[in-house]
Design a protein around this motif. Structure first.
Motif, mmCIF file in Angstrom:
data_model
loop_
_atom_site.group_PDB
_atom_site.id
_atom_site.type_symbol
_atom_site.label_atom_id
_atom_site.label_comp_id
_atom_site.label_asym_id
_atom_site.label_seq_id
_atom_site.Cartn_x
_atom_site.Cartn_y
_atom_site.Cartn_z
ATOM 1 N N LEU A 72 0.830 -1.206 0.000
ATOM 2 C CA LEU A 72 0.000 0.000 0.000
ATOM 3 C C LEU A 72 0.864 1.255 0.000
ATOM 4 O O LEU A 72 0.573 2.223 -0.724
ATOM 5 C CB LEU A 72 -0.923 -0.012 1.220
ATOM 6 N N ILE A 73 1.942 1.236 0.785
ATOM 7 C CA ILE A 73 2.860 2.381 0.823
ATOM 8 C C ILE A 73 3.498 2.603 -0.545
ATOM 9 O O ILE A 73 3.557 3.741 -1.046
ATOM 10 C CB ILE A 73 3.947 2.157 1.895
ATOM 11 N N LEU A 74 3.974 1.533 -1.172
ATOM 12 C CA LEU A 74 4.614 1.666 -2.492
ATOM 13 C C LEU A 74 3.615 2.147 -3.538
ATOM 14 O O LEU A 74 3.966 2.967 -4.410
ATOM 15 C CB LEU A 74 5.221 0.322 -2.904
ATOM 16 N N TRP A 75 2.387 1.655 -3.466
ATOM 17 C CA TRP A 75 1.360 2.103 -4.409
ATOM 18 C C TRP A 75 1.066 3.589 -4.223
ATOM 19 O O TRP A 75 0.960 4.343 -5.188
ATOM 20 C CB TRP A 75 0.084 1.284 -4.200
ATOM 21 N N TRP A 76 0.940 4.009 -2.958
ATOM 22 C CA TRP A 76 0.637 5.409 -2.665
ATOM 23 C C TRP A 76 1.782 6.318 -3.127
ATOM 24 O O TRP A 76 1.542 7.396 -3.705
ATOM 25 C CB TRP A 76 0.405 5.574 -1.163
ATOM 26 N N LEU A 77 3.032 5.910 -2.883
ATOM 27 C CA LEU A 77 4.174 6.713 -3.314
ATOM 28 C C LEU A 77 4.235 6.812 -4.836
ATOM 29 O O LEU A 77 4.579 7.865 -5.396
ATOM 30 C CB LEU A 77 5.477 6.099 -2.777
ATOM 31 N N ASP A 78 3.909 5.708 -5.509
ATOM 32 C CA ASP A 78 3.913 5.721 -6.967
ATOM 33 C C ASP A 78 2.836 6.657 -7.514
ATOM 34 O O ASP A 78 3.076 7.418 -8.459
ATOM 35 C CB ASP A 78 3.693 4.298 -7.493
ATOM 36 N N ARG A 79 1.638 6.591 -6.912
ATOM 37 C CA ARG A 79 0.559 7.471 -7.351
ATOM 38 C C ARG A 79 0.907 8.932 -7.114
ATOM 39 O O ARG A 79 0.523 9.807 -7.911
ATOM 40 C CB ARG A 79 -0.733 7.126 -6.595
ATOM 41 N N ALA A 80 1.638 9.219 -6.030
ATOM 42 C CA ALA A 80 2.002 10.595 -5.702
ATOM 43 C C ALA A 80 3.246 11.063 -6.445
ATOM 44 O O ALA A 80 3.646 12.226 -6.331
ATOM 45 C CB ALA A 80 2.224 10.729 -4.197
ATOM 46 N N GLY A 81 3.862 10.156 -7.217
ATOM 47 C CA GLY A 81 5.067 10.504 -7.950
ATOM 48 C C GLY A 81 6.281 10.712 -7.066
ATOM 49 O O GLY A 81 7.208 11.430 -7.435
ATOM 50 N N GLU A 82 6.288 10.070 -5.893
ATOM 51 C CA GLU A 82 7.375 10.263 -4.934
ATOM 52 C C GLU A 82 8.258 9.029 -4.781
ATOM 53 O O GLU A 82 9.133 9.001 -3.911
ATOM 54 C CB GLU A 82 6.797 10.658 -3.564
ATOM 55 N N THR A 83 8.051 8.014 -5.601
ATOM 56 C CA THR A 83 8.898 6.831 -5.526
ATOM 57 C C THR A 83 10.228 7.079 -6.230
ATOM 58 O O THR A 83 10.291 7.829 -7.212
ATOM 59 C CB THR A 83 8.188 5.620 -6.152
ATOM 60 N N THR A 84 11.278 6.473 -5.715
ATOM 61 C CA THR A 84 12.593 6.589 -6.358
ATOM 62 C C THR A 84 12.959 5.294 -7.083
ATOM 63 O O THR A 84 14.033 5.199 -7.656
ATOM 64 C CB THR A 84 13.678 6.896 -5.302
ATOM 65 N N TRP A 85 12.079 4.303 -7.026
ATOM 66 C CA TRP A 85 12.327 3.001 -7.652
ATOM 67 C C TRP A 85 12.433 3.143 -9.168
ATOM 68 O O TRP A 85 11.521 3.618 -9.822
ATOM 69 C CB TRP A 85 11.215 2.034 -7.279
ATOM 70 N N GLY A 86 13.552 2.749 -9.713
ATOM 71 C CA GLY A 86 13.728 2.745 -11.162
ATOM 72 C C GLY A 86 14.020 4.097 -11.770
ATOM 73 O O GLY A 86 14.256 4.184 -12.981
ATOM 74 N N GLY A 87 14.039 5.166 -10.965
ATOM 75 C CA GLY A 87 14.234 6.492 -11.541
ATOM 76 C C GLY A 87 15.521 7.167 -11.142
ATOM 77 O O GLY A 87 15.742 8.337 -11.488
ATOM 78 N N HIS A 88 16.383 6.469 -10.438
ATOM 79 C CA HIS A 88 17.632 7.080 -9.967
ATOM 80 C C HIS A 88 18.836 6.189 -10.248
ATOM 81 O O HIS A 88 19.786 6.154 -9.458
ATOM 82 C CB HIS A 88 17.528 7.406 -8.477
ATOM 83 N N GLY A 89 18.774 5.473 -11.329
ATOM 84 C CA GLY A 89 19.909 4.659 -11.733
ATOM 85 C C GLY A 89 19.829 3.234 -11.226
ATOM 86 O O GLY A 89 19.104 2.913 -10.272
ATOM 87 N N GLU A 90 20.594 2.371 -11.889
ATOM 88 C CA GLU A 90 20.570 0.948 -11.550
ATOM 89 C C GLU A 90 21.137 0.682 -10.157
ATOM 90 O O GLU A 90 20.652 -0.196 -9.436
ATOM 91 C CB GLU A 90 21.373 0.161 -12.589
ATOM 92 N N LEU A 91 22.161 1.437 -9.742
ATOM 93 C CA LEU A 91 22.772 1.220 -8.442
ATOM 94 C C LEU A 91 21.761 1.455 -7.325
ATOM 95 O O LEU A 91 21.685 0.675 -6.367
ATOM 96 C CB LEU A 91 23.989 2.130 -8.260
ATOM 97 N N HIS A 92 20.991 2.526 -7.466
ATOM 98 C CA HIS A 92 19.986 2.831 -6.440
ATOM 99 C C HIS A 92 18.933 1.721 -6.369
ATOM 100 O O HIS A 92 18.528 1.316 -5.274
ATOM 101 C CB HIS A 92 19.315 4.168 -6.747
ATOM 102 N N THR A 93 18.538 1.223 -7.513
ATOM 103 C CA THR A 93 17.550 0.141 -7.542
ATOM 104 C C THR A 93 18.102 -1.108 -6.866
ATOM 105 O O THR A 93 17.409 -1.765 -6.075
ATOM 106 C CB THR A 93 17.152 -0.179 -8.997
ATOM 107 N N VAL A 94 19.358 -1.433 -7.163
ATOM 108 C CA VAL A 94 19.991 -2.608 -6.547
ATOM 109 C C VAL A 94 20.113 -2.416 -5.042
ATOM 110 O O VAL A 94 19.894 -3.356 -4.260
ATOM 111 C CB VAL A 94 21.370 -2.866 -7.182
ATOM 112 N N LEU A 95 20.452 -1.206 -4.603
ATOM 113 C CA LEU A 95 20.564 -0.940 -3.170
ATOM 114 C C LEU A 95 19.226 -1.134 -2.462
ATOM 115 O O LEU A 95 19.171 -1.681 -1.354
ATOM 116 C CB LEU A 95 21.085 0.479 -2.930
ATOM 117 N N LEU A 96 18.144 -0.692 -3.085
ATOM 118 C CA LEU A 96 16.828 -0.897 -2.484
ATOM 119 C C LEU A 96 16.503 -2.387 -2.397
ATOM 120 O O LEU A 96 15.947 -2.853 -1.395
ATOM 121 C CB LEU A 96 15.747 -0.168 -3.291
ATOM 122 N N MET A 97 16.843 -3.131 -3.430
ATOM 123 C CA MET A 97 16.602 -4.575 -3.399
ATOM 124 C C MET A 97 17.463 -5.272 -2.341
ATOM 125 O O MET A 97 17.059 -6.293 -1.780
ATOM 126 C CB MET A 97 16.881 -5.178 -4.785
#
Length: 323
Positions: free
Chosen positions: A197-222
């Motif tokens: 629910l949090i990830l969905w809400w952040l995506d709807r609000a345009g506040e997610t950083t997933w996939g939008g700040h480079g591959e390294l950032h995505t890997v760090l989140l994973m």
């Protein structure tokens, strides 16, 4: 102590040291996850921890217990509540790191053993020994002093200490019905809807950083799943190999490293007056640790005395007749 027992103890101590070392440098890890905010980091931590642990359980074909857990409503409710407590703790800690309050977070984990002891009295009606009362009293005095010094109660520290102490208390009530890995799966699975629910809400609000700040950032989140599971499993391996007193003393390594990280590496400033509050907490922890070590030694002496009495009553057990 036999050579094998000594090697087992040494390995356990090493596992415990590594676990608390990793937890101690978590501020640097979470700071590297910027620009992700606390909510997003906690949500990813839940999702990827569950994914990693489920993969391990699938490989080991250890899934039957999940059916048994679903059929036990009271135990399932306990696991769910534990999941909420640990999620709250993760969220507050991540917020503290990302907003420059690492030293307050370290204070929270210094206070945690004292709050745990206090909860044992208030909730479980446990009776404290004299030195334990002294330690709790000094800890309470430190909390009052720091509240005056801050101008308000140190909410981050108290919230971290209380949330983790409540989590520990609940785990104590649940007992050892689940292994650390199973327990982590159960706790993260029950709060997974909240994370999604949090990830969905952040995506709807345009506040997610997933996939939008480079591959390294995505890997760090994973990698938050790996960062969560590895120290926990190291801790479990240590707890099964070394005395509780050793584990109890090692746990102070984490907030000490967090404090050093906040001051020396992240540039946080701790006023001289606040160090007085920290010193009071450390005095309380020294008293608590001394009591714990003394109690462990006393218990060992009592066990040895009982074993000696048993040998004296049954000499045939100590010196079996040759075949």
């Amino acid at each position: 102590m036999t050579d094998e027992a000594e090697r087992r103890r040494q390995r356990g101590t090493a596992y415990g040291f590594l676990a608390y070392l990793l937890w101690g440098v978590f501020p640097l890890y979470f700071a590297a996850l910027r620009p992700a905010g606390p909510w997003e980091i906690v949500a990813h931590r839940i999702v990827w921890t569950l994914v990693l642990c489920l993969a391990v359980l699938l490989l080991t074909r250890d899934l039957r217990w999940m059916v048994d857990l679903a059929r036990a409503p009271r135990r399932l409710a306990g696991v769910m509540l534990a999941g909420l407590f640990i999620t709250t703790n993760w969220g507050i800690y991540t917020y503290a790191v990302l907003t420059g309050h690492v030293t307050e977070a370290a204070l929270g984990y210094f206070l945690n053993p004292l709050v745990t002891v206090a909860l044992g009295v208030l909730v479980l009606r446990e009776r404290l020994r004299r030195l334990q009362w002294v330690a709790v009293g000094i800890g309470a005095a430190a909390a009052v002093y720091l509240s005056v010094d801050y101008g308000s109660p140190p909410w981050i520290s108290l919230a971290l200490a209380c949330s983790f102490a409540s989590y520990s208390l609940l785990k104590n009530r649940l007992g050892v019905s689940l292994s650390p890995l199973r327990s982590l799966v159960g706790e993260t699975a029950t709060v997974l809807p909240l994370a999604l629910l949090i990830l969905w809400w952040l995506d709807r609000a345009g506040e997610t950083t997933w996939g939008g700040h480079g591959e390294l950032h995505t890997v760090l989140l994973m990698s938050t799943g790996l960062a969560t599971a590895v120290p926990l499993l190291l801790f479990a391996a240590a707890a099964s190999r070394v005395p509780l007193s050793t584990v109890g003393l090692l746990q102070f390594l984490t907030p000490f490293l967090q404090l050093l990280t906040g001051v020396l590496l992240l540039g946080e400033v701790v006023p001289a007056s606040r160090w007085v509050g920290f010193a009071l907490v450390w005095v309380a922890l020294v008293v608590l640790s001394a009591d714990m070590v003394r109690q462990v030694r006393r218990s060992r002496a009592q066990r040895r005395a009982r074993a000696r009495d048993a040998r004296e009553e049954r000499p045939d057990l100590a010196d079996p007749a040759p075949c």
